[in-house]
Design an enzyme around this catalytic site. Structure first.
Site, mmCIF file in Angstrom:
data_model
loop_
_atom_site.group_PDB
_atom_site.id
_atom_site.type_symbol
_atom_site.label_atom_id
_atom_site.label_comp_id
_atom_site.label_asym_id
_atom_site.label_seq_id
_atom_site.Cartn_x
_atom_site.Cartn_y
_atom_site.Cartn_z
ATOM 1 N N LYS A 103 0.848 -1.192 0.000
ATOM 2 C CA LYS A 103 0.000 0.000 0.000
ATOM 3 C C LYS A 103 0.877 1.234 0.000
ATOM 4 C CE LYS A 103 -4.444 1.030 0.159
ATOM 5 N NZ LYS A 103 -5.560 0.225 -0.369
ATOM 6 N N ASP A 143 -6.523 4.255 -5.239
ATOM 7 C CA ASP A 143 -7.203 4.134 -3.949
ATOM 8 C C ASP A 143 -7.924 5.474 -3.736
ATOM 9 O OD1 ASP A 143 -7.357 2.282 -1.496
ATOM 10 O OD2 ASP A 143 -6.786 4.151 -0.571
ATOM 11 N N GLY A 215 -24.363 4.118 1.129
ATOM 12 C CA GLY A 215 -23.341 4.671 0.239
ATOM 13 C C GLY A 215 -23.515 4.202 -1.188
ATOM 14 N N GLY A 217 -22.060 4.960 -3.996
ATOM 15 C CA GLY A 217 -20.961 5.415 -4.842
ATOM 16 C C GLY A 217 -20.661 4.350 -5.864
ATOM 17 N N ASN A 218 -19.407 4.228 -6.240
ATOM 18 C CA ASN A 218 -19.032 3.238 -7.243
ATOM 19 C C ASN A 218 -19.443 1.840 -6.798
ATOM 20 O OD1 ASN A 218 -16.772 1.154 -8.088
ATOM 21 N ND2 ASN A 218 -16.979 2.632 -9.722
ATOM 22 N N GLY A 220 -21.355 0.752 -3.896
ATOM 23 C CA GLY A 220 -22.733 0.585 -3.436
ATOM 24 C C GLY A 220 -23.768 0.791 -4.538
HETATM 25 P P1 NAD Z 1 -17.182 6.381 -3.727
HETATM 26 O O1 NAD Z 1 -16.497 7.635 -3.317
HETATM 27 O O2 NAD Z 1 -17.514 6.148 -5.161
HETATM 28 O O3 NAD Z 1 -18.579 6.239 -2.937
HETATM 29 C C1 NAD Z 1 -18.734 6.467 -1.592
HETATM 30 C C2 NAD Z 1 -20.214 6.750 -1.345
HETATM 31 O O4 NAD Z 1 -20.450 6.855 0.041
HETATM 32 C C3 NAD Z 1 -20.693 8.080 -1.943
HETATM 33 O O5 NAD Z 1 -21.949 7.877 -2.555
HETATM 34 C C4 NAD Z 1 -20.864 8.994 -0.743
HETATM 35 O O6 NAD Z 1 -21.886 9.966 -0.930
HETATM 36 C C5 NAD Z 1 -21.276 7.981 0.287
HETATM 37 N N1 NAD Z 1 -21.084 8.410 1.671
HETATM 38 C C6 NAD Z 1 -20.088 9.159 2.200
HETATM 39 N N2 NAD Z 1 -20.315 9.338 3.509
HETATM 40 C C7 NAD Z 1 -21.454 8.675 3.812
HETATM 41 C C8 NAD Z 1 -22.214 8.470 4.987
HETATM 42 N N3 NAD Z 1 -21.819 8.997 6.141
HETATM 43 N N4 NAD Z 1 -23.331 7.724 4.909
HETATM 44 C C9 NAD Z 1 -23.745 7.192 3.744
HETATM 45 N N5 NAD Z 1 -23.075 7.362 2.609
HETATM 46 C C10 NAD Z 1 -21.959 8.080 2.644
HETATM 47 O O7 NAD Z 1 -16.292 5.204 -3.138
HETATM 48 P P2 NAD Z 1 -16.287 3.662 -3.567
HETATM 49 O O8 NAD Z 1 -15.200 3.436 -4.552
HETATM 50 O O9 NAD Z 1 -17.669 3.222 -3.879
HETATM 51 O O10 NAD Z 1 -15.783 2.982 -2.208
HETATM 52 C C11 NAD Z 1 -16.666 2.782 -1.124
HETATM 53 C C12 NAD Z 1 -16.001 1.885 -0.100
HETATM 54 O O11 NAD Z 1 -15.639 0.651 -0.700
HETATM 55 C C13 NAD Z 1 -14.717 2.438 0.522
HETATM 56 O O12 NAD Z 1 -14.630 1.986 1.854
HETATM 57 C C14 NAD Z 1 -13.631 1.767 -0.301
HETATM 58 O O13 NAD Z 1 -12.394 1.696 0.419
HETATM 59 C C15 NAD Z 1 -14.251 0.408 -0.502
HETATM 60 N N6 NAD Z 1 -13.703 -0.333 -1.632
HETATM 61 C C16 NAD Z 1 -13.797 0.151 -2.892
HETATM 62 C C17 NAD Z 1 -13.299 -0.597 -3.960
HETATM 63 C C18 NAD Z 1 -13.444 -0.118 -5.381
HETATM 64 O O14 NAD Z 1 -13.157 -0.896 -6.282
HETATM 65 N N7 NAD Z 1 -13.929 1.098 -5.623
HETATM 66 C C19 NAD Z 1 -12.672 -1.831 -3.723
HETATM 67 C C20 NAD Z 1 -12.597 -2.317 -2.424
HETATM 68 C C21 NAD Z 1 -13.126 -1.551 -1.385
#
Ligand code: NAD
Length: 422
Positions: A103, A143, A215, A217-218, A220
């Site tokens: 990392k 990341d 959440g 995001g990507n 969820g």
């Molecule tokens: P992202 O930034 O695309 O999405 C995050 C989402 O969470 C956003 O919709 C944001 O509005 C929401 N959010 C923020 N604070 C919040 C709260 N208090 N309550 C509810 N929603 C809230 O990020 P992502 O890439 O979707 O990653 C989300 C999680 O998954 C992180 O913990 C990340 O480390 C983990 N993760 C991501 C990947 C990947 O491939 N993107 C891989 C492994 C783990």
């Protein structure tokens, strides 16, 4: 806030005890194999030079080259980077891909930098670490707050220094630069495979199973859409501004359209963009806060936003029957123990969200072989790996009568230690 590296080592110690790990291997696993701390001078747009601090932690490469993202965040610390590299070792070993744990991170608020400053920062970081990375040594990836564009600059800088192409040095690249098909949805797709296996074990019928996703995001957002396609009833969604609950089910595409048009998720009940005051706060479809979403009476809760969401403060109010951790670290160690005592299974992050690193590994493999796989091929391979990993973790947890998280750590440590003794 507790020290993440101390937490990580407590998890290692627990797993070591369960498998009666060789004392010497246990000692070796208590530290990363190498940690680089680098100072990164960047010529800012105003002509002044600013120094940033960056890290790369290479935890263990028994299973293959170190693998793990590079984080740009103002809260990056050495202990966080070390802990994250340990968890990457565990994650790669859980899904049994030929990669070790690494990392990196830079202490910076990237939102305060111009595009040019960001590019100079990224290239200078690579100039400081390039001798210890490469497709056969250490393969970084995006990341928090790092993007495919940043990966492309890093690869370019690395190849200039190396004097030859090495596209597999970094994953998460844009498609045109050797990225993999399916990477965008890989983490969610892996999570769906895990939910399907959990449903098989527990006899859950999708149409009778309610799901809340924290959440969108990507991870969820795709997870909600894919689970709905599988027939699950998505009843709650949230983002940083709040959420929506509808006992009759939510169409994530419609919720996304409302968000795209500038509305909050709570406007879903009205079907169009609205003000906070207009959102219903009671009834079958209503606005919920982020805290409320976690405490809804659903079958499966899918935290997909931030770390430390289920804590000793709210764990007693959790009504979900199962938790599938798509975010990294959403459950604190204290809350984890209480959930276990309450009989609520938690599919841990190191298994549930490992689809992302698995497809990153596919990207590296394609780059090494000079191949380009179709999205369908990527998902077939991903499913096989996730199904296998879920069942191995499940069986390990049953064998030692421990939680799924401990089962995952045990499986991973056994696998890494097995290679270290050879
Ligand atoms: P992202 O930034 O695309 O999405 C995050 C989402 O969470 C956003 O919709 C944001 O509005 C929401 N959010 C923020 N604070 C919040 C709260 N208090 N309550 C509810 N929603 C809230 O990020 P992502 O890439 O979707 O990653 C989300 C999680 O998954 C992180 O913990 C990340 O480390 C983990 N993760 C991501 C990947 C990947 O491939 N993107 C891989 C492994 C783990």
């Amino acid at each position: 806030m507790s020290n993440p590296f101390v937490n990580a080592m407590a998890q290692l110690d627990k797993a070591a005890k369960i498998v009666n790990l060789d004392k010497n291997i246990h000692e070796v696993l208590k530290q990363p194999e190498r940690v680089l701390t680098v100072s990164i001078p960047v010529k800012m747009d105003n002509g002044e030079t600013k120094i940033f601090t960056g890290y790369r932690s290479q935890y263990n490469n028994a299973l293959g080259p170190y693998k793990g993202g590079i984080r740009y965040h103002w809260n990056v610390s050495l202990d966080e980077v070390k802990a994250l590299s340990f968890w990457m070792m565990v994650k790669c070993a859980v899904v049994n891909i030929p990669m070790g744990g690494g990392k990196g991170g830079i202490i910076v608020n990237p939102k305060e930098l111009s595009v040019g400053e960001l590019e100079r920062l990224s290239r200078e970081y690579i100039r400081k670490i390039w001798r210890v990375i490469g497709s056969d040594k250490d393969v970084p990836a995006p990341d928090v707050y790092t993007t495919p564009q940043i990966m492309a600059w890093m690869r370019d800088e690395f190849e200039k220094l190396l004097g030859r192409p090495d596209p597999g040095v970094i994953t998460g690249k844009p498609l045109a630069q050797g990225g993999s098909e399916g990477r965008e949805t890989a983490t969610a797709m892996g999570g769906v495979c895990v939910v399907r296996e959990l449903a098989k074990k527990k006899g859950l019928k999708p149409s009778e199973t309610t799901v809340a996703v924290q959440g969108v995001g990507n991870v969820g957002g795709f997870m909600a859409k894919l689970l709905r396609q599988d027939g699950y009833k998505i009843v709650a969604l949230s983002d940083s501004k709040g959420g929506v609950y509808n006992q009759d089910g939510i169409d994530p595409d419609k919720a996304e359209t409302i968000k795209k048009n500038g509305g909050m998720l709570g406007c879903y009940c009205l079907g169009s963009v609205c003000s906070l005051e207009q959102m219903p706060t009671d009834g079958p479809c209503r606005h919920v806060s982020n805290e409320d979403l976690l405490e809804l009476p659903v079958d499966i809760l899918v935290p997909s936003a931030l770390e430390n969401q289920i804590t000793k403060e709210n764990v007693d109010k959790i009504k979900a029957k199962y938790i599938v951790e798509m975010a990294n670290g959403p459950t604190t160690p204290e809350a984890d123990e209480i959930l276990h005592a309450r009989g609520i299974p938690v599919v841990p992050d190191v298994l549930a969200n490992a689809g992302g690193v698995t497809v990153s590994c596919f990207e590296w493999e394609q780059n090494l072989k000079g191949e380009h796989w179709s999205e369908a091929d990527v998902f077939v391979k991903l499913e096989k790996i996730m199904v296998n990993a879920f069942n191995e973790v499940w069986d390990t947890a049953e064998k030692y009568n421990v939680t799924l998280r401990q089962g995952a750590f045990v499986k991973a440590i056994e696998r890494v230690a097995g290679k270290m003794t050879k």
